[in-house]
Design an enzyme around this catalytic site. Sequence first.
Site, short mmCIF file in Angstrom:
data_model
loop_
_atom_site.label_atom_id
_atom_site.label_comp_id
_atom_site.label_asym_id
_atom_site.label_seq_id
_atom_site.Cartn_x
_atom_site.Cartn_y
_atom_site.Cartn_z
N GLY A 125 14.61 -2.22 -6.68
CA GLY A 125 15.57 -2.57 -5.65
C GLY A 125 17.00 -2.17 -5.91
N CYS A 162 -2.52 2.09 -11.83
CA CYS A 162 -3.61 2.80 -11.17
C CYS A 162 -4.90 1.97 -11.24
CB CYS A 162 -3.85 4.14 -11.85
SG CYS A 162 -2.49 5.29 -11.70
N VAL A 188 0.89 5.77 -0.52
CA VAL A 188 0.77 7.23 -0.59
C VAL A 188 -0.50 7.64 -1.32
CG1 VAL A 188 1.86 9.34 -1.45
CG2 VAL A 188 3.27 7.55 -0.42
#
Length: 311
Positions: free
Chosen positions: A253, A139, A71
């Site tokens: 998960g 990042c 994204v």
Amino acid sequence: MRNLACNVAGIPFKNPIVMASGTFGFGQEYAKLYDINKLGGISCKGLTLHPRKGNPGTRVWETAGGMLNSVGLENPGIDAFLEEEMKFWETIEPVKIANLGGSNIEEYVLGALKITKDAEERRRQNQRAVDMIELNISCPNVKEGGMAFGVKTAVAREVIREVRQVTSLPLAVKLSPNAENIVDMAVMCEDEGAECVSLVNTFSGMKIDIYQRRSVFHNMYAGLSGPSIKPVALRMVHQVAQQVTIPVMGMGGIASASDVIEFIMAGAEVVQVGTYNFMNLRAGEELLAGIRSFMELENIQSLDEIRGIIQ
């Protein structure tokens, strides 16, 4: 009544279910489906100092047991978040966690300052405000050739130290499973004054279009999440919880109440639920019901009875 209460950095959570950054927006869409005030907390969509449009091309690809996402931290920017999205956050009860990203240390610092000053002002006016900053060190560091801040401990130390100096808010650090040594990274976070670590972020993965003969993603690689990563994420949470004294927010998960219980038994104080929100739009309330059912079945009065019992 079963006691689901938890505590992270002095902040009380009514239960251990926290919605993970990037999977719940700011909560408004899910609030139309169920009462999100039942949740323990919400970590908002990753915020950056300036607005971001995100990555071009394909952004999400379903995989066996999970998904890949690229994204690219699409978000309105911190100023727009504080001016617009906080109007909704002022009306809801869950612990409010601002997930903060950046392309360099200066952006992290300025972002943390803005969030902190806003929170302090809102509290002076007896308004609900951001309770905690979650530092996303996965990042890419544009000044260092694009390697993520969270890969090397020395680089991560610098950004955590700088942010810690400018915020009065409790600081959680979200750890990447792609770190050279995630246990060393977590210990460093505690040494530098972080009150919490959250782990794990997505694994680096790839999908190739065999007919086009290229990666399906513009940036070549993407972040793998979902049930397929749970065993590895659980192992990492257990290893980290053994070596730090600060709370751990476990994630990776989680798709059932038994998954939540496993993470708590491995040492997590609370858990974050991510990809499962896409699989089950009512994930939060269903997980809570499942946890209560397990506690009743096993005659567990409080989650403290089972937290960290796997040594």
